[in-house]
Each structure stands twice: as structure tokens, then as C-alpha cells.
Design a protein around this motif. Structure first.
Motif, PDB file in Angstrom:
ATOM      1  N   GLN A 133       0.833  -1.209   0.000  1.00 29.46           N
ATOM      2  CA  GLN A 133       0.000   0.000   0.000  1.00 29.46           C
ATOM      3  C   GLN A 133       0.860   1.250   0.000  1.00 29.46           C
ATOM      4  O   GLN A 133       0.536   2.238  -0.664  1.00 29.46           O
ATOM      5  N   LEU A 134       1.947   1.204   0.753  1.00 29.20           N
ATOM      6  CA  LEU A 134       2.839   2.364   0.816  1.00 29.20           C
ATOM      7  C   LEU A 134       3.593   2.563  -0.494  1.00 29.20           C
ATOM      8  O   LEU A 134       3.680   3.677  -1.016  1.00 29.20           O
ATOM      9  N   ILE A 135       4.161   1.490  -1.018  1.00 30.13           N
ATOM     10  CA  ILE A 135       4.943   1.594  -2.246  1.00 30.13           C
ATOM     11  C   ILE A 135       4.081   2.056  -3.415  1.00 30.13           C
ATOM     12  O   ILE A 135       4.532   2.813  -4.282  1.00 30.13           O
ATOM     13  N   GLN A 136       2.826   1.631  -3.424  1.00 31.73           N
ATOM     14  CA  GLN A 136       1.926   1.968  -4.525  1.00 31.73           C
ATOM     15  C   GLN A 136       0.991   3.136  -4.189  1.00 31.73           C
ATOM     16  O   GLN A 136       0.022   3.374  -4.890  1.00 31.73           O
ATOM     17  N   HIS A 137       1.296   3.857  -3.133  1.00 34.44           N
ATOM     18  CA  HIS A 137       0.398   4.925  -2.698  1.00 34.44           C
ATOM     19  C   HIS A 137       0.272   6.006  -3.781  1.00 34.44           C
ATOM     20  O   HIS A 137       1.273   6.399  -4.407  1.00 34.44           O
ATOM     21  N   PRO A 138      -0.936   6.503  -4.003  1.00 30.53           N
ATOM     22  CA  PRO A 138      -1.133   7.517  -5.052  1.00 30.53           C
ATOM     23  C   PRO A 138      -0.432   8.845  -4.798  1.00 30.53           C
ATOM     24  O   PRO A 138      -0.325   9.664  -5.720  1.00 30.53           O
ATOM     25  N   VAL A 139       0.064   9.077  -3.594  1.00 31.42           N
ATOM     26  CA  VAL A 139       0.739  10.347  -3.333  1.00 31.42           C
ATOM     27  C   VAL A 139       1.950  10.527  -4.236  1.00 31.42           C
ATOM     28  O   VAL A 139       2.286  11.656  -4.625  1.00 31.42           O
ATOM     29  N   TYR A 140       2.592   9.438  -4.624  1.00 34.11           N
ATOM     30  CA  TYR A 140       3.800   9.562  -5.452  1.00 34.11           C
ATOM     31  C   TYR A 140       3.461  10.081  -6.850  1.00 34.11           C
ATOM     32  O   TYR A 140       4.110  11.001  -7.356  1.00 34.11           O
ATOM     33  N   ALA A 141       2.429   9.498  -7.468  1.00 34.36           N
ATOM     34  CA  ALA A 141       2.018   9.968  -8.797  1.00 34.36           C
ATOM     35  C   ALA A 141       1.446  11.376  -8.726  1.00 34.36           C
ATOM     36  O   ALA A 141       1.598  12.172  -9.662  1.00 34.36           O
ATOM     37  N   ALA A 142       0.803  11.692  -7.600  1.00 37.34           N
ATOM     38  CA  ALA A 142       0.190  13.019  -7.452  1.00 37.34           C
ATOM     39  C   ALA A 142       1.229  14.109  -7.196  1.00 37.34           C
ATOM     40  O   ALA A 142       0.966  15.291  -7.428  1.00 37.34           O
ATOM     41  N   THR A 143       2.394  13.718  -6.733  1.00 39.56           N
ATOM     42  CA  THR A 143       3.473  14.689  -6.505  1.00 39.56           C
ATOM     43  C   THR A 143       4.162  14.931  -7.844  1.00 39.56           C
ATOM     44  O   THR A 143       5.251  14.440  -8.127  1.00 39.56           O
ATOM     45  N   ASN A 144       3.489  15.714  -8.687  1.00 40.58           N
ATOM     46  CA  ASN A 144       3.887  15.808 -10.090  1.00 40.58           C
ATOM     47  C   ASN A 144       4.301  17.208 -10.524  1.00 40.58           C
ATOM     48  O   ASN A 144       4.380  17.490 -11.708  1.00 40.58           O
ATOM     49  N   ASN A 145       4.544  18.091  -9.552  1.00 36.67           N
ATOM     50  CA  ASN A 145       5.087  19.405  -9.906  1.00 36.67           C
ATOM     51  C   ASN A 145       5.889  19.933  -8.715  1.00 36.67           C
ATOM     52  O   ASN A 145       5.890  19.346  -7.626  1.00 36.67           O
ATOM     53  N   VAL A 146       6.558  21.053  -8.929  1.00 37.04           N
ATOM     54  CA  VAL A 146       7.465  21.591  -7.917  1.00 37.04           C
ATOM     55  C   VAL A 146       6.719  21.961  -6.646  1.00 37.04           C
ATOM     56  O   VAL A 146       7.172  21.650  -5.527  1.00 37.04           O
ATOM     57  N   ASP A 147       5.572  22.616  -6.767  1.00 40.75           N
ATOM     58  CA  ASP A 147       4.831  23.047  -5.575  1.00 40.75           C
ATOM     59  C   ASP A 147       4.418  21.855  -4.725  1.00 40.75           C
ATOM     60  O   ASP A 147       4.519  21.890  -3.487  1.00 40.75           O
ATOM     61  N   ARG A 148       3.956  20.795  -5.364  1.00 40.68           N
ATOM     62  CA  ARG A 148       3.530  19.619  -4.605  1.00 40.68           C
ATOM     63  C   ARG A 148       4.718  18.897  -3.981  1.00 40.68           C
ATOM     64  O   ARG A 148       4.616  18.382  -2.868  1.00 40.68           O
ATOM     65  N   LEU A 149       5.826  18.863  -4.682  1.00 37.77           N
ATOM     66  CA  LEU A 149       7.018  18.243  -4.110  1.00 37.77           C
ATOM     67  C   LEU A 149       7.457  19.001  -2.865  1.00 37.77           C
ATOM     68  O   LEU A 149       7.844  18.382  -1.862  1.00 37.77           O
ATOM     69  N   ARG A 150       7.367  20.305  -2.885  1.00 36.22           N
ATOM     70  CA  ARG A 150       7.722  21.087  -1.695  1.00 36.22           C
ATOM     71  C   ARG A 150       6.803  20.753  -0.525  1.00 36.22           C
ATOM     72  O   ARG A 150       7.261  20.613   0.610  1.00 36.22           O
ATOM     73  N   ILE A 151       5.509  20.627  -0.791  1.00 39.48           N
ATOM     74  CA  ILE A 151       4.564  20.250   0.263  1.00 39.48           C
ATOM     75  C   ILE A 151       4.932  18.882   0.834  1.00 39.48           C
ATOM     76  O   ILE A 151       4.936  18.685   2.056  1.00 39.48           O
ATOM     77  N   PHE A 152       5.249  17.957  -0.052  1.00 39.47           N
ATOM     78  CA  PHE A 152       5.641  16.615   0.390  1.00 39.47           C
ATOM     79  C   PHE A 152       6.854  16.692   1.313  1.00 39.47           C
ATOM     80  O   PHE A 152       6.868  16.089   2.403  1.00 39.47           O
ATOM     81  N   LEU A 153       7.868  17.425   0.904  1.00 39.01           N
ATOM     82  CA  LEU A 153       9.093  17.520   1.698  1.00 39.01           C
ATOM     83  C   LEU A 153       8.831  18.182   3.050  1.00 39.01           C
ATOM     84  O   LEU A 153       9.408  17.767   4.074  1.00 39.01           O
ATOM     85  N   GLU A 154       7.975  19.200   3.059  1.00 43.03           N
ATOM     86  CA  GLU A 154       7.696  19.927   4.301  1.00 43.03           C
ATOM     87  C   GLU A 154       6.956  19.066   5.318  1.00 43.03           C
ATOM     88  O   GLU A 154       7.008  19.339   6.522  1.00 43.03           O
ATOM     89  N   HIS A 155       6.255  18.028   4.850  1.00 40.90           N
ATOM     90  CA  HIS A 155       5.643  17.046   5.750  1.00 40.90           C
ATOM     91  C   HIS A 155       6.639  15.930   6.098  1.00 40.90           C
ATOM     92  O   HIS A 155       6.790  15.562   7.263  1.00 40.90           O
ATOM     93  N   HIS A 156       7.280  15.412   5.083  1.00 39.39           N
ATOM     94  CA  HIS A 156       8.114  14.222   5.250  1.00 39.39           C
ATOM     95  C   HIS A 156       9.327  14.476   6.132  1.00 39.39           C
ATOM     96  O   HIS A 156       9.828  13.552   6.787  1.00 39.39           O
ATOM     97  N   VAL A 157       9.798  15.706   6.216  1.00 37.28           N
ATOM     98  CA  VAL A 157      10.985  16.006   7.017  1.00 37.28           C
ATOM     99  C   VAL A 157      10.800  15.580   8.471  1.00 37.28           C
ATOM    100  O   VAL A 157      11.758  15.171   9.135  1.00 37.28           O
ATOM    101  N   PHE A 158       9.564  15.594   8.955  1.00 36.15           N
ATOM    102  CA  PHE A 158       9.332  15.193  10.340  1.00 36.15           C
ATOM    103  C   PHE A 158       9.489  13.683  10.515  1.00 36.15           C
ATOM    104  O   PHE A 158       9.888  13.214  11.583  1.00 36.15           O
ATOM    105  N   ALA A 159       9.203  12.927   9.469  1.00 33.96           N
ATOM    106  CA  ALA A 159       9.453  11.482   9.509  1.00 33.96           C
ATOM    107  C   ALA A 159      10.947  11.198   9.455  1.00 33.96           C
ATOM    108  O   ALA A 159      11.418  10.219  10.059  1.00 33.96           O
ATOM    109  N   VAL A 160      11.696  12.033   8.754  1.00 31.59           N
ATOM    110  CA  VAL A 160      13.156  11.883   8.726  1.00 31.59           C
ATOM    111  C   VAL A 160      13.725  12.170  10.115  1.00 31.59           C
ATOM    112  O   VAL A 160      14.591  11.452  10.620  1.00 31.59           O
ATOM    113  N   TRP A 161      13.204  13.224  10.755  1.00 31.21           N
ATOM    114  CA  TRP A 161      13.691  13.583  12.091  1.00 31.21           C
ATOM    115  C   TRP A 161      13.345  12.512  13.124  1.00 31.21           C
ATOM    116  O   TRP A 161      14.204  12.095  13.912  1.00 31.21           O
TER     117      TRP A 161
END
Length: 255
Positions: free
Chosen positions: A18-46
Motif C-alpha cells: 500500500q505504501l509503495i503503490q500509494h497515489p501520493v507519489y504519482a500526485a506529486t507531479n510538480n514543484v509546488d507539490r514536491l515542496r509540500i511533500f518535503l515539508e511534511h516528510h521532514v518530520f518522519a526523517v527527524w
């Protein structure tokens, strides 16, 4: 690998897919969305680093006066992983943690760093994690994910911590997402070169050497304790479900 690791992997495979095939990856299809993804995901990295350091604290001696703690084998395994995660190298060969490398990638990509920087500043000021999350404007979905990780940390069960660490790693990010970042980097004149390096580095280090060390550490800590393996399997399932919910929330924020 042991029969216990094989069984755990079979039990969690539906959630992993479910994670590997999650639609968020295909939906992250431009610069603005990638920035949103990173701004959330950084907390999982921390919080990944926090889980790692909790394991090191539990499996080695970090107090004075020093005394030997636990098994020399698990001490070696966790210290080897910490070395790579906390003191890796960037593209120029300079020492850096994976978290700091991620922050560099975010800055390079034009992300907003005020929230994650404010959160870290509050932690430096000795505010508790929950208060720091609440007082820094952290996205609710990211805050819930961090709180889930810290529930594992506070439970103080090293075997379960090791299992969650081992099977909730960043190798869940699929190749198609890395291909998108690579192409976007070409199109933007290397604006995402550090992010590309970070993702590729995770495949090289975490997906190979560190994953094998983590498997060994998890096996060493569980032994043949059936009840502990079952407890840890349920904890890993919960951690993966919490990651799915984080991905769901990020995808929802794109609308």
C-alpha cells in the motif's frame, strides 16, 4: 534470514505494498507539490533519527561512568548504523547527518523551513516533543506521525523499537518517485540535486548495508521469543498504517 523475519515480512507485506503503490507519489507531479511533500516528510526523517538514538541509548552505554551494556553484537550493529545515519557524507564528501542533508535539500528546493527550524529550536530550548509540535505550526498529520513514533520510543522495548526501525524505513519510497525527482532536477538546472543524492544514498546505504545490519539487530534482540515477535509485528503494522495515513493527508493537501 530467520523464519521469524520471513514471517514478519509476510505479515506486513500488504501494508508495505500500500505504501509503495500509494497515489501520493504519482500526485506529486510538480514543484509546488514536491515542496509540500518535503515539508511534511521532514518530520518522519527527524523522528527516524530519534528512534535510532533511542535504540543506541538502550543497547549501549551512553552514561558516565561507562559500564558494558547488553550484547557486544547488538552494540556493534547499532553503533554501525548510527555512524552511517548521523555522520554520512554529502555530495562533496563533507560529513553530515541524513536529517541535515534533507534540510539542505529542502532549502535548495525552495521549501519553507520556518516550521521545522522552529520545531528544532523549541527542542533545543528543552520543550517536550508534544509541546514543540503544538507550538511550531507542524502540519497535524506530521505531528500525529511523530507522536506515533514516540509512543514506540516511550514504551522502551528495544526489540520492538528495532523491528519498527527496521521495517518502517525510507526504502519504502519507490523508484518511480526517484525517477520523477531526477527528471525534475534536469528541468530546473539542478535545483533538486541534493534531494536526488539523498534518495539515491538511501538506496545505496539503507537499502543494502544498513538493512542487513538492522535485520541482524532485530533477530538478536527477539531471539526465539514468539510473544515478542508477535508484539513487534503488531507494532510494525501500526507504524506502517500511520505512514499510510501521513501519505493520505499529504495527497489530500494537494487538492
Amino acid at each position: 534470514m530467520s523464519k521469524y523475519i520471513d514471517r514478519l515480512q509476510r505479515d506486513i507485506e500488504p501494508l508495505r505494498q500500500q505504501l509503495i503503490q500509494h497515489p501520493v507519489y504519482a500526485a506529486t507531479n510538480n514543484v509546488d507539490r514536491l515542496r509540500i511533500f518535503l515539508e511534511h516528510h521532514v518530520f518522519a526523517v527527524w523522528d527516524f533519527m530519534s528512534l535510532l538514538k533511542s535504540l543506541q541509548r538502550n543497547l549501549t552505554s551512553v552514561e558516565l561512568p561507562w559500564i558494558p551494556v547488553g550484547s557486544p553484537e547488538t552494540r556493534y550493529l547499532i553503533n554501525e548504523i548510527v555512524l552511517g545515519e548521523e555522520s554520512d557524507v554529502d555530495q562533496e564528501g563533507r560529513r553530515t547527518s541524513h536529517f541535515e542533508l534533507y534540510l539542505k535539500a529542502m532549502a535548495e528546493a525552495g521549501c519553507r523551513l520556518a516550521v521545522i527550524d522552529g520545531f528544532i529550536d523549541k527542542l533545543k530550548g528543552r520543550q517536550p516533543v508534544t509541546a514543540s509540535l503544538q507550538n511550531s505550526g507542524v502540519p497535524q498529520a506530521a505531528a500525529r506521525f511523530v507522536e506515533g513514533t514516540f509512543a514506540v520510543i516511550h514504551a522502551n522495548q528495544p526489540a520492538t523499537q528495532a523491528a519498527v526501525f527496521t521495517f518502517g524505513r525510507e526504502d519504502l519510497i519507490p523508484g518511480m518517485f526517484i525517477s520523477f525527482v531526477t527528471e525534475l532536477n534536469k528541468q530546473t538546472g539542478n535545483q533538486f540535486k541534493t534531494l536526488k543524492y539523498y534518495l539515491e544514498r538511501h538506496i545505496e546505504v539503507d537499502g543494502e548495508h544498513h538493512s542487513q545490519l538492522a535485520f541482524q539487530m532485530t533477530e538478536e534482540l527477539h531471539g526465539e521469543d514468539e510473544q515478542m515477535w508477535q508484539t513487534s509485528t503488531e507494532a510494525v503494522k501500526l507504524a506502517l498504517q500511520q505512514r499510510i495515513e501521513l501519505w493520505d493527508a499529504i495527497a489530500q493537501s494537494y487538492k
